[in-house]
Motif scaffolding. Sequence first.
Motif, PDB file in Angstrom:
ATOM      1  N   GLU A 182       1.194  -1.361   0.166  1.00 40.64           N
ATOM      2  CA  GLU A 182      -0.291  -0.180  -0.477  1.00 40.64           C
ATOM      3  C   GLU A 182       0.659   1.183  -0.318  1.00 40.64           C
ATOM      4  N   ASP A 209       0.269   3.746  -2.178  1.00 36.46           N
ATOM      5  CA  ASP A 209      -0.531   5.247  -3.152  1.00 36.46           C
ATOM      6  C   ASP A 209       0.094   6.464  -2.711  1.00 36.46           C
ATOM      7  N   ARG A 264       1.191   5.408  -9.515  1.00 34.38           N
ATOM      8  CA  ARG A 264       1.049   5.267  -7.050  1.00 34.38           C
ATOM      9  C   ARG A 264       1.511   5.917  -6.659  1.00 34.38           C
TER      10      ARG A 264
END
Length: 228
Positions: free
Chosen positions: A68, A70, A91
């Motif tokens: 994760e 982003d 991202r």
Amino acid sequence: MTSSTTSSATAFRPRFDIGAQRLDCGREPQVDTHQAAEQRATWPLLDYSQCEPTEDQQAINHWLQQAELDGREVLHIGTGNSSVARLLAGRARVTSVTVAAGEWEHGRSLGIADYQVHLLNKHGLEFAEQFRARRYDCVLDNNLASFACCQRHLERYFETLAGLLSERGFVLTHWLGMQWTLDLGVDDVEPVWRLDAGKLRAIASAYGLAVERDGELFFLRRAGAAAS
């Protein structure tokens, strides 16, 4: 050894002890420090711009695909063929550092948004000064001790790393990269910089970092910081 080098080595007070003999090489690390070794090698030593990711980089990239990240800030030490920047395009914001002019030129030619490539030696003072005020959520370095010329300059690198981590930031490295040292009979580094889990923990603890292992991946986080 010159008197100035001796004086500098005497003044240096190591923050950890894993058996290094060369505490201070007396030379400032530069981008071209290992060019002699590059010319002697029969395989890519510095410039991986036209190579597929190494096995350890592939493992890191596989982890990144599910991470994760982003909107996060990522620092990649060892640009290679910019696989990390291409993987995280759209991202995360990726900053990369390399000592290979070919990797620097290749990375810049890709035109990836939110991607910056710097031609710097990670052990050098210029790297420490340029990144001192930056903060990153994720730092990737296959081999934290690669091309370590002496303990003084490796300590400079770790001090910089510890300072640029965000509150929950982490450093990610890999077992295979930790095992690599330069051994060509020119510009060699000490075998002591072939790291294992114990050495990595000893070094990390000197900078308030804790080590977590997940298979062949190693994560360094501020002591007490939980994994996000």
